[in-house]
Design a protein around this motif. Structure first.
Motif, PDB file in Angstrom:
ATOM      1  N   LEU A  11      -0.076   5.543  43.418  1.00  0.00           N
ATOM      2  CA  LEU A  11       0.773   5.492  42.218  1.00  0.00           C
ATOM      3  C   LEU A  11       1.804   6.611  42.209  1.00  0.00           C
ATOM      4  N   LEU A  12       1.403   7.801  42.642  1.00  0.00           N
ATOM      5  CA  LEU A  12       2.353   8.911  42.704  1.00  0.00           C
ATOM      6  C   LEU A  12       3.462   8.646  43.703  1.00  0.00           C
ATOM      7  N   MET A  13       3.114   8.074  44.835  1.00  0.00           N
ATOM      8  CA  MET A  13       4.136   7.765  45.852  1.00  0.00           C
ATOM      9  C   MET A  13       5.087   6.681  45.338  1.00  0.00           C
ATOM     10  N   LYS A  14       4.538   5.741  44.578  1.00  0.00           N
ATOM     11  CA  LYS A  14       5.377   4.651  44.056  1.00  0.00           C
ATOM     12  C   LYS A  14       6.348   5.171  43.003  1.00  0.00           C
ATOM     13  N   THR A  15       5.876   6.071  42.141  1.00  0.00           N
ATOM     14  CA  THR A  15       6.750   6.574  41.087  1.00  0.00           C
ATOM     15  C   THR A  15       7.781   7.587  41.615  1.00  0.00           C
ATOM     16  N   ASN A  16       7.448   8.281  42.696  1.00  0.00           N
ATOM     17  CA  ASN A  16       8.395   9.257  43.260  1.00  0.00           C
ATOM     18  C   ASN A  16       9.482   8.605  44.094  1.00  0.00           C
ATOM     19  N   SER A  17       9.286   7.370  44.504  1.00  0.00           N
ATOM     20  CA  SER A  17      10.292   6.700  45.339  1.00  0.00           C
ATOM     21  C   SER A  17      11.419   6.138  44.545  1.00  0.00           C
TER      22      SER A  17
END
Length: 76
Positions: free
Chosen positions: A70-76
């Motif tokens: 989820l963190l990787m998805k929101t940071n992209s």
């Protein structure tokens, strides 16, 4: 960063906990000496506690993967 470190720690713990489990016969556990019966058997309480700890660490490991995704998805 903290979840990445937690994932590494939980992965190492999972490997150790799974390797500590008593082999049920057959498979890779017999290849590395898991098939040999020892005269000193483990107590059923210890086995149940090991199962519980393994399940808790597995759930925490899975939660770290979900949070990192989820963190990787929101940071992209």
């Amino acid at each position: 960063m903290g979840f990445s470190i937690a994932l590494i720690v939980f992965s190492g713990l999972m490997m150790l906990l799974v390797l500590m489990h008593k082999g049920k016969g057959g498979g890779l556990s017999d290849m590395f000496g898991g098939g040999m019966q020892s005269s000193v058997g483990g107590s059923s309480v210890a086995e149940r506690n090991l199962d519980r700890i393994t399940i808790v660490v597995g759930v925490l490991w899975f939660a770290c993967i979900i949070v990192l995704g989820l963190l990787m998805k929101t940071n992209s």
